[in-house]
Scaffold this motif. Structure first.
Motif, PDB file in Angstrom:
ATOM      1  N   GLY A  78      -6.026  31.608  12.782  1.00  0.00           N
ATOM      2  CA  GLY A  78      -5.449  31.237  11.154  1.00  0.00           C
ATOM      3  C   GLY A  78      -4.563  32.254  10.992  1.00  0.00           C
ATOM      4  N   ARG A  83      -0.715  28.239  11.717  1.00  0.00           N
ATOM      5  CA  ARG A  83      -1.631  28.109  11.900  1.00  0.00           C
ATOM      6  C   ARG A  83      -2.677  27.529  10.791  1.00  0.00           C
ATOM      7  NH1 ARG A  83      -3.240  30.638  16.406  1.00  0.00           N
ATOM      8  NH2 ARG A  83      -2.210  29.787  18.274  1.00  0.00           N
ATOM      9  N   VAL A  86      -5.646  25.836  10.424  1.00  0.00           N
ATOM     10  CA  VAL A  86      -7.019  25.961  10.473  1.00  0.00           C
ATOM     11  C   VAL A  86      -7.574  26.375   9.397  1.00  0.00           C
ATOM     12  CG1 VAL A  86      -8.201  28.247  11.487  1.00  0.00           C
ATOM     13  CG2 VAL A  86      -5.995  27.680  12.603  1.00  0.00           C
ATOM     14  N   ASP A  91     -12.087  29.937  11.323  1.00  0.00           N
ATOM     15  CA  ASP A  91     -10.483  30.971  12.139  1.00  0.00           C
ATOM     16  C   ASP A  91     -11.206  32.068  12.210  1.00  0.00           C
ATOM     17  OD1 ASP A  91      -9.146  33.390  11.828  1.00  0.00           O
ATOM     18  OD2 ASP A  91      -8.010  33.122   9.536  1.00  0.00           O
TER      19      ASP A  91
END
Length: 249
Positions: A78, A83, A86, A91
Motif C-alpha cells: 500500500g 495504491r 489497498v 497491505d
C-alpha cells in the motif's frame, strides 16, 4: 517462412483474466467458448464473484479453461503510488512470508476442490514480489508450475523466466492496438500474454467488449499461425521444450 516455435505455430497468445469478476463469467467465457478459444482466470478465492458462483467456475474448468491462483485476499504494497485501494488488513507491509504462503496454499486447496487439479499457476497481486524488502518468490515456487508478473515482455521460449513471465496489461486499448501486439509476437516468434481485468465494465482497468471481441476473432482467424494455450499449457510446453533442447545438445 517464420519459425514454428510454439507448438508448431508462429506465436502463442495467452489470454489471462485477473481478480475473479462477474464479467469474466458473463462476458468473457461465452465469448471464448463461441470461438473455441481458451483463457486463464487468476482467481481471488475470497471474491464474491467466485464464492457465489462456484458451480459456474466448475463448468469453466470442465470446459478446459484454467483456474489459477491470485491469492486468497489479493494483498499489495500500500505504500507505492496509486495504491489507495489497498486496505490496512491486506497491505503486504503487514504480512509475513509465512502468512502469504499459507494463504496461497489455502487458495490452491480451494481451487482443487473446484476443479480437482493439483498443478497450478500463480499471478503476483499488483505484480508485487517483495514483503518488507524480501522476495517471496522462492518461498512459493514449490507450489506452482509458473507465475506471471506485470512487466511488459514478448516471451522468448529459450530465455523465459517461468516464475516471472511478463505480459501486456490491457486498459482502454482498441481492438486494433491489441491485434498490433499479436502481430509483433508473430513477427518475433514470441509468446504474448495479455492481462485483462474488466471486460465490458466492473473494474477501473477495463477494455470494451468490442475491442476484446476483435482481438479474439483475430486469434481465431489466424489459428494456423497462432497457438492459444492456457497459461499452464504454455509454460509447461516451454519447460519441456527447453529440457529437450538441453538433452539434444
Amino acid at each position: 517462412m517464420s519459425a514454428q516455435n510454439w507448438n508448431k505455430k508462429q506465436a502463442a497468445v495467452v489470454l489471462t483474466y485477473d481478480d475473479a469478476l462477474n464479467v469474466h463469467l458473463d462476458n468473457v467465457v461465452p465469448a471464448l467458448d463461441s470461438l473455441h478459444l481458451k483463457g486463464t482466470f487468476f482467481l481471488i478465492a475470497s471474491s464474491p464473484a467466485f464464492t457465489n458462483r462456484l458451480d459456474e467456475w466448475r463448468k469453466v474448468a470442465t470446459d478446459k479453461h484454467e483456474l489459477a491462483n491470485h491469492t486468497l485476499f489479493h494483498p499489495c504494497n500500500g505504500s507505492l503510488p496509486g495504491r489507495s485501494f489497498v486496505t490496512p488488513d491486506y497491505d503486504l507491509a503487514t504480512y509475513s512470508v509465512r502468512r502469504l504462503k499459507d494463504e496461497i496454499k489455502m487458495t490452491n486447496a480451494v481451487l482443487q476442490a473446484v476443479d480437482g487439479k493439483k498443478e497450478r499457476t500463480f499471478a503476483y497481486p499488483c505484480g508485487d514480489t517483495m514483503i518488507n524488502g524480501v522476495s517471496y518468490i522462492d518461498a512459493i515456487k514449490g507450489e506452482f508450475v509458473a507465475a506471471r508478473g506485470v512487466h511488459e515482455e514478448m516471451v522468448q521460449k529459450n530465455s523465459a523466466n517461468l516464475y516471472s513471465v511478463g505480459c501486456y496489461a490491457v486498459n482502454g486499448q482498441t481492438g486494433d492496438e491489441l491485434i498490433d501486439l499479436v502481430k509483433q509476437a508473430m513477427k518475433s516468434n514470441s509468446m504474448i500474454v495479455f492481462l485483462f481485468h474488466g471486460v465490458g465494465g466492473e473494474h477501473s482497468l477495463n477494455v470494451s467488449l468490442e475491442a476484446h471481441s476483435k482481438l479474439l476473432h483475430f486469434i481465431k482467424d489466424h489459428k494456423k499461425e497462432i497457438w492459444n494455450p492456457t497459461f499452464i499449457e504454455a509454460t509447461k510446453y516451454t519447460k519441456q521444450a527447453n529440457a529437450s533442447e538441453k538433452v539434444r545438445y
